[in-house]
Write a protein that holds these residues in place. Structure first.
Motif, PDB file in Angstrom:
ATOM      1  N   ASP A  81       0.803  -1.220   0.000  1.00 21.99           N
ATOM      2  CA  ASP A  81       0.000   0.000   0.000  1.00 21.99           C
ATOM      3  C   ASP A  81       0.839   1.275   0.000  1.00 21.99           C
ATOM      4  O   ASP A  81       0.352   2.332  -0.388  1.00 21.99           O
ATOM      5  N   ARG A  82       2.118   1.199   0.430  1.00 22.26           N
ATOM      6  CA  ARG A  82       2.928   2.410   0.561  1.00 22.26           C
ATOM      7  C   ARG A  82       4.277   2.236  -0.125  1.00 22.26           C
ATOM      8  O   ARG A  82       4.780   1.122  -0.261  1.00 22.26           O
ATOM      9  N   CYS A 200       8.848  -0.696  -0.786  1.00 20.64           N
ATOM     10  CA  CYS A 200       7.395  -0.822  -0.693  1.00 20.64           C
ATOM     11  C   CYS A 200       7.048  -1.611   0.563  1.00 20.64           C
ATOM     12  O   CYS A 200       7.720  -2.591   0.899  1.00 20.64           O
ATOM     13  N   ARG A 233      -1.648   2.109  -3.704  1.00 14.53           N
ATOM     14  CA  ARG A 233      -1.183   1.538  -4.971  1.00 14.53           C
ATOM     15  C   ARG A 233      -2.183   1.828  -6.074  1.00 14.53           C
ATOM     16  O   ARG A 233      -3.388   1.866  -5.852  1.00 14.53           O
ATOM     17  N   TYR A 366       1.985   4.529  -7.722  1.00 12.78           N
ATOM     18  CA  TYR A 366       1.364   4.972  -6.470  1.00 12.78           C
ATOM     19  C   TYR A 366       0.842   6.392  -6.613  1.00 12.78           C
ATOM     20  O   TYR A 366       1.383   7.203  -7.371  1.00 12.78           O
TER      21      TYR A 366
END
Length: 438
Positions: A81-82, A200, A233, A366
């Motif tokens: 997600d990051r 990530c 994402r 992202y």
């Protein structure tokens, strides 16, 4: 191609490599009584939602991803997600110093992806009369599926006509700075770089910690050129992941290559033996593009026009004229005026493999927000990352077609760009760049 199992396909267990310290981040946290610090440079945006991300312990989102394998992790690994993306300029002219740093980085990366402290010095960094061996903000946090992916830019091999490290003869022919495309306003400070590291994770603090510690240890050998924090994402890399949305509110990456598409990956992503120098076999090429979105203009645009520009329905993600997100694009469906329901210049049409004679890329981008621009407009958009086997026959023709005719160009502009050669994964005893530097 090596028969080693891919780091993307192994079960989520700690991988082999340099002997770990035996103390996890959580154990070290308890032993030291240290409070995890927030990185000031990351800013509130970097850590927004950190607690919820760290709490996502179901489905293996807190587990380690194997560091070693046939391919580097962080390519077809289920997209986290990051992201913290950083490029570095090499400041030394000593090949030995560069190799020494890459070896040290490899050990650090393997420890951090396993959820351990970045550096083990025998005293676990607790000497009160020396700077801590680990900066501390990830102490007590899980591995959070951290992956670290490294690559090398054209300037590492030849910079201003100078072969600093004796690598010019190993430079892949395909590793060339991207050409200038229409509809871009490049900031040189956000372009290029000798080395890239893509971190990530499902917890932003884990990703920031990884880049921070690599930069700290690399001081004197490398310097950060630029970095980018990303959240949310904008593509899926496995069939189990749902399709995410970008900051325009549309599902993004529906037709992306997935980890399960092994034949397509071999054709479109992984460098095969004979494609270039042997050190690249099993690797790939990474393209990064910082794409600024004109959020305010988009938000004043009607839903009908937004869907015409994209070529999909905003709610369901289905192609215009169809009902389901994953239905194949149908360019022959027309309205009562005999106009195609997917506009001739809609983004999804121009980017599709049907339009591009089979060209596909693996997307792994992202969302980003970097505050405002001083005029009341959000500095926000998409940090686009793609992996391809051949930039000259895949990304460049695709981007040229989009840059010339895409209806989306009214609402976006490209402000940063880079290309990197991504080496293959690591066998036991290898270090980052060992196939290139020996």
């Amino acid at each position: 191609m090596s028969s080693l199992p891919s780091s993307e396909d192994k079960p989520a267990t700690t991988s082999p490599g340099p002997a770990p310290s035996g103390m996890s981040r959580r154990k070290l946290f308890g032993a030291a009584g240290v409070t995890a610090a927030v990185v000031g440079a990351a800013g509130a945006g970097a850590l927004a939602g950190r607690a919820s991300a760290a709490g996502a312990v179901t489905g293996g989102l807190d587990k380690p991803v194997p560091f070693r394998g046939e391919h580097q992790a962080g390519i077809v690994t289920p997209a986290q997600d990051r992201m913290h993306f950083a490029t570095f300029d090499v400041t030394t002219e000593s090949r030995a110093d560069l190799v020494a740093m890459l070896k040290e980085w490899t050990g650090m990366a393997e420890r951090m992806t396993a959820g351990q402290e970045a550096v083990h010095d025998g005293a676990v960094g607790l000497n009160p009369y020396a700077p801590p061996a680990d900066t501390g903000e990830a102490l007590g946090l899980t591995p959070s599926q951290l992956t670290l992916t490294i690559g090398f830019g054209p300037s590492l091999f030849l910079k201003d006509g100078k072969d600093r490290f004796g690598l010019a003869g190993q430079k892949p022919q395909l590793l060339e700075d991207l050409p200038k495309f229409p509809n871009e306003t490049m900031d040189p400070a956000r372009c290029g770089g000798d080395i890239v590291v893509q971190a990530c994770a499902n917890d932003p603090q884990v990703a920031v910690h990884a880049i921070r510690n690599l930069a700290r240890v690399g001081f004197g050998t490398v310097a950060v050129r630029y970095s980018q924090l990303g959240f949310g994402r904008t593509s899926s890399t496995t069939r189990e992941q749902s399709t995410p949305r970008n900051l325009f509110g549309f599902k993004d990456g529906t037709a992306n290559i997935k980890a399960e598409d092994t034949d397509t990956l071999n054709q479109q992503v992984w460098v095969a033996k004979g494609d270039g120098p042997d050190w690249m076999t099993g690797g790939s090429y990474m393209i990064s593009r910082r794409i600024r979105m004109r959020i305010e203009s988009w938000d004043r645009t009607t839903l009908l026009e937004q869907e015409r520009v994209i070529g999909r329905q905003k709610g369901s993600g289905a192609p215009n004229g169809l009902k389901q997100e994953f239905e194949e694009l149908n360019f022959d469906i027309v309205d009562n005026k005999n106009e195609p329901l997917i506009d001739r210049y809609a983004h999804v049409r121009l980017a599709s493999q049907q339009h591009l004679n089979g060209i596909q890329i693996l997307r792994r981008g992202y969302n980003f927000t970097d505050g405002s621009d001083g005029f009341g407009h959000l500095d926000a958009g998409l940090f686009f990352i793609a992996f391809v086997r051949n930039p000259a026959t895949q990304f460049i023709p695709m981007q040229m077609e989009l840059a010339r005719r895409d209806l989306l160009n009214e609402y976006i502009t490209h402000t940063g760009s880079a290309i990197f050669a991504i080496p293959p994964g690591l066998r036991d005893g290898d270090y980052w760049g060992s196939t290139l530097l020996g």
